[in-house]
Design a protein around this motif. Structure first.
Motif, PDB file in Angstrom:
ATOM      1  N   ILE A   1     -86.643 -47.877 -18.984  1.00  0.00           N
ATOM      2  CA  ILE A   1     -85.992 -46.672 -19.497  1.00  0.00           C
ATOM      3  C   ILE A   1     -84.475 -46.736 -19.327  1.00  0.00           C
ATOM      4  O   ILE A   1     -83.711 -46.561 -20.287  1.00  0.00           O
ATOM      5  N   CYS A   2     -84.020 -46.987 -18.107  1.00  0.00           N
ATOM      6  CA  CYS A   2     -82.583 -46.904 -17.806  1.00  0.00           C
ATOM      7  C   CYS A   2     -81.817 -48.170 -18.172  1.00  0.00           C
ATOM      8  O   CYS A   2     -80.592 -48.110 -18.337  1.00  0.00           O
ATOM      9  N   ALA A   3     -82.521 -49.278 -18.277  1.00  0.00           N
ATOM     10  CA  ALA A   3     -81.845 -50.521 -18.650  1.00  0.00           C
ATOM     11  C   ALA A   3     -82.073 -50.839 -20.127  1.00  0.00           C
ATOM     12  O   ALA A   3     -81.148 -50.767 -20.932  1.00  0.00           O
ATOM     13  N   LEU A   4     -83.318 -51.125 -20.508  1.00  0.00           N
ATOM     14  CA  LEU A   4     -83.567 -51.640 -21.857  1.00  0.00           C
ATOM     15  C   LEU A   4     -83.500 -50.566 -22.942  1.00  0.00           C
ATOM     16  O   LEU A   4     -82.842 -50.770 -23.972  1.00  0.00           O
ATOM     17  N   LEU A   5     -84.171 -49.433 -22.750  1.00  0.00           N
ATOM     18  CA  LEU A   5     -84.133 -48.389 -23.778  1.00  0.00           C
ATOM     19  C   LEU A   5     -82.728 -47.815 -23.902  1.00  0.00           C
ATOM     20  O   LEU A   5     -82.211 -47.631 -25.022  1.00  0.00           O
ATOM     21  N   ARG A   6     -82.111 -47.529 -22.779  1.00  0.00           N
ATOM     22  CA  ARG A   6     -80.742 -46.997 -22.808  1.00  0.00           C
ATOM     23  C   ARG A   6     -79.787 -47.966 -23.497  1.00  0.00           C
ATOM     24  O   ARG A   6     -78.964 -47.560 -24.328  1.00  0.00           O
ATOM     25  N   TYR A   7     -79.914 -49.248 -23.207  1.00  0.00           N
ATOM     26  CA  TYR A   7     -79.037 -50.242 -23.813  1.00  0.00           C
ATOM     27  C   TYR A   7     -79.256 -50.323 -25.328  1.00  0.00           C
ATOM     28  O   TYR A   7     -78.298 -50.349 -26.104  1.00  0.00           O
ATOM     29  N   THR A   8     -80.499 -50.299 -25.745  1.00  0.00           N
ATOM     30  CA  THR A   8     -80.808 -50.387 -27.175  1.00  0.00           C
ATOM     31  C   THR A   8     -80.254 -49.185 -27.928  1.00  0.00           C
ATOM     32  O   THR A   8     -79.655 -49.328 -29.005  1.00  0.00           O
ATOM     33  N   LEU A   9     -80.439 -47.997 -27.397  1.00  0.00           N
ATOM     34  CA  LEU A   9     -79.934 -46.793 -28.060  1.00  0.00           C
ATOM     35  C   LEU A   9     -78.410 -46.796 -28.135  1.00  0.00           C
ATOM     36  O   LEU A   9     -77.825 -46.378 -29.136  1.00  0.00           O
ATOM     37  N   SER A  10     -77.763 -47.290 -27.081  1.00  0.00           N
ATOM     38  CA  SER A  10     -76.300 -47.323 -27.098  1.00  0.00           C
ATOM     39  C   SER A  10     -75.779 -48.309 -28.137  1.00  0.00           C
ATOM     40  O   SER A  10     -74.740 -48.076 -28.767  1.00  0.00           O
ATOM     41  N   LEU A  11     -76.501 -49.414 -28.324  1.00  0.00           N
ATOM     42  CA  LEU A  11     -76.111 -50.367 -29.365  1.00  0.00           C
ATOM     43  C   LEU A  11     -76.159 -49.715 -30.742  1.00  0.00           C
ATOM     44  O   LEU A  11     -75.230 -49.836 -31.536  1.00  0.00           O
ATOM     45  N   HIS A  12     -77.249 -49.006 -31.018  1.00  0.00           N
ATOM     46  CA  HIS A  12     -77.383 -48.389 -32.333  1.00  0.00           C
ATOM     47  C   HIS A  12     -76.341 -47.290 -32.552  1.00  0.00           C
ATOM     48  O   HIS A  12     -75.871 -47.101 -33.681  1.00  0.00           O
TER      49      HIS A  12
END
Length: 333
Positions: free
Chosen positions: A217-228
């Motif tokens: 949640i805090c690493a992978l999902l957060r990172y992906t959403l910030s990229l988009h």
């Protein structure tokens, strides 16, 4: 804007001969004196990006089992990383639209590292190329090559030779002279590992969150959403919206991008007046989170010398080249 990940090649790497990680999709075609260069997929990037998005999709199913503190922490990290891009890499280092004192530059470098969209030097270099050669072959994410390419496809293929060649002509002396930029570039890879992945994974265990949940949640999902959120500036805000300042360029005013990217969606204004620290017409206060924070930092003495465009100049430009619309300004009156 021009976000990239550290796994993607820099100019020097991409100037070398192609290797087994790339595939030629098209033949070289000469049409109307324009050399159409073969599109070469970088399969390593495709695999990495695909794996990241599959992990982010899986993360969505973990949300119901997460503690509320974990979800809030993930949102805070995403906003901080976004601020590292908008107020740091973009408005401070790429455009020099305001000046920041050493403590603020260090803070912005830290949260820009958290965002993991390449180090300040490379991000700023690519963004300056994007502005100088916008919507041409020298533009790293040329929107005229289609939505997918402008959004993420440019990261999955090798750069057009014009991006490399003309990118070398950009003046980067100010970035070379900044000790914060130089230090971040030296320690970027271990710093990304720590700030983007390790700390976001371990800190939620303080409130008894599982390492599994916090990592996804805090690493992978957060990172992906910030990229988009950042990518939408390159794609959505170059294709959909109105053009009250310059109808002859691709960038538009797009409220969805404004909300998702901390005020970066006033893109027609930004490409018309790129040195303006607000990246939006004066008078637009709400939703331009980055501008408001820069103003606060100036009030606290952490930032100074904000560059702005006079209201008179903006009005004259709107009359001369605008498309006659102004719906975004009406939202803030």
């Amino acid at each position: 804007m021009a976000p990239r990940n550290d796994v993607f090649q820099n100019f020097e790497e991409e100037d070398s001969a192609s290797d087994s990680s790339t595939t030629v999709l098209d033949d070289v075609v000469q049409t109307e004196n324009v050399l159409r260069v073969p599109v070469k997929i970088v399969w390593r990037n495709v695999v990495l990006m695909g794996a990241l998005h599959l992990a982010a999709l899986y993360s969505l199913f973990l949300i119901p089992s997460c503690r509320w503190q974990t979800l809030l922490f993930g949102i805070v990290l995403m906003r901080l990383g976004g601020l590292g891009i908008t107020a740091g890499a973009h408005r401070l280092w790429a455009h020099r639209s305001y000046k920041a004192r050493f403590p603020l530059r260090v803070f912005l470098a830290l949260i820009q590292t958290l965002a993991f969209q390449n180090d300040i030097f490379e991000w700023s270099r690519d963004h300056r190329v994007h502005h100088k050669y916008s919507e041409t072959d020298a533009d790293p994410h040329n929107a005229k090559r289609g939505f997918f390419f402008a959004h993420v496809g440019w990261l999955l293929s090798r750069k057009h030779p014009d991006v490399i060649r003309k990118g070398r002509s950009i003046d980067l002396s100010d970035l070379h002279a900044d000790p914060v930029v130089r230090f971040q570039r030296r320690v970027y890879k271990p710093a990304v590992l720590l700030l983007c992945f390790i700390i976001p994974t371990l800190l939620p265990t303080y409130w008894d969150e599982s390492v599994w949940n916090s990592f996804y949640i805090c690493a992978l999902l957060r990172y992906t959403l910030s990229l988009h959120a950042t990518w939408c500036v390159n794609s959505v805000a170059h294709m959909f919206g109105n053009k009250p300042y310059d109808r002859y360029i691709n960038p538009t005013e797009n409220m969805m991008v404004v909300l998702g990217a901390l005020g970066e969606g006033f893109h027609n204004f930004h490409h018309t007046f790129p040195s303006d620290y607000a990246a939006a017409e004066f008078g637009i206060q709400r939703c331009n989170t980055t501008k408001m924070l820069i103003d606060i930092w100036c009030f606290l003495g952490l930032a100074y010398d904000r560059k702005s465009t006079s209201i008179d100049v903006v009005k004259k430009r709107k009359i001369r080249t605008g498309d006659g619309t102004n719906h975004t300004a009406l939202l803030y009156t």
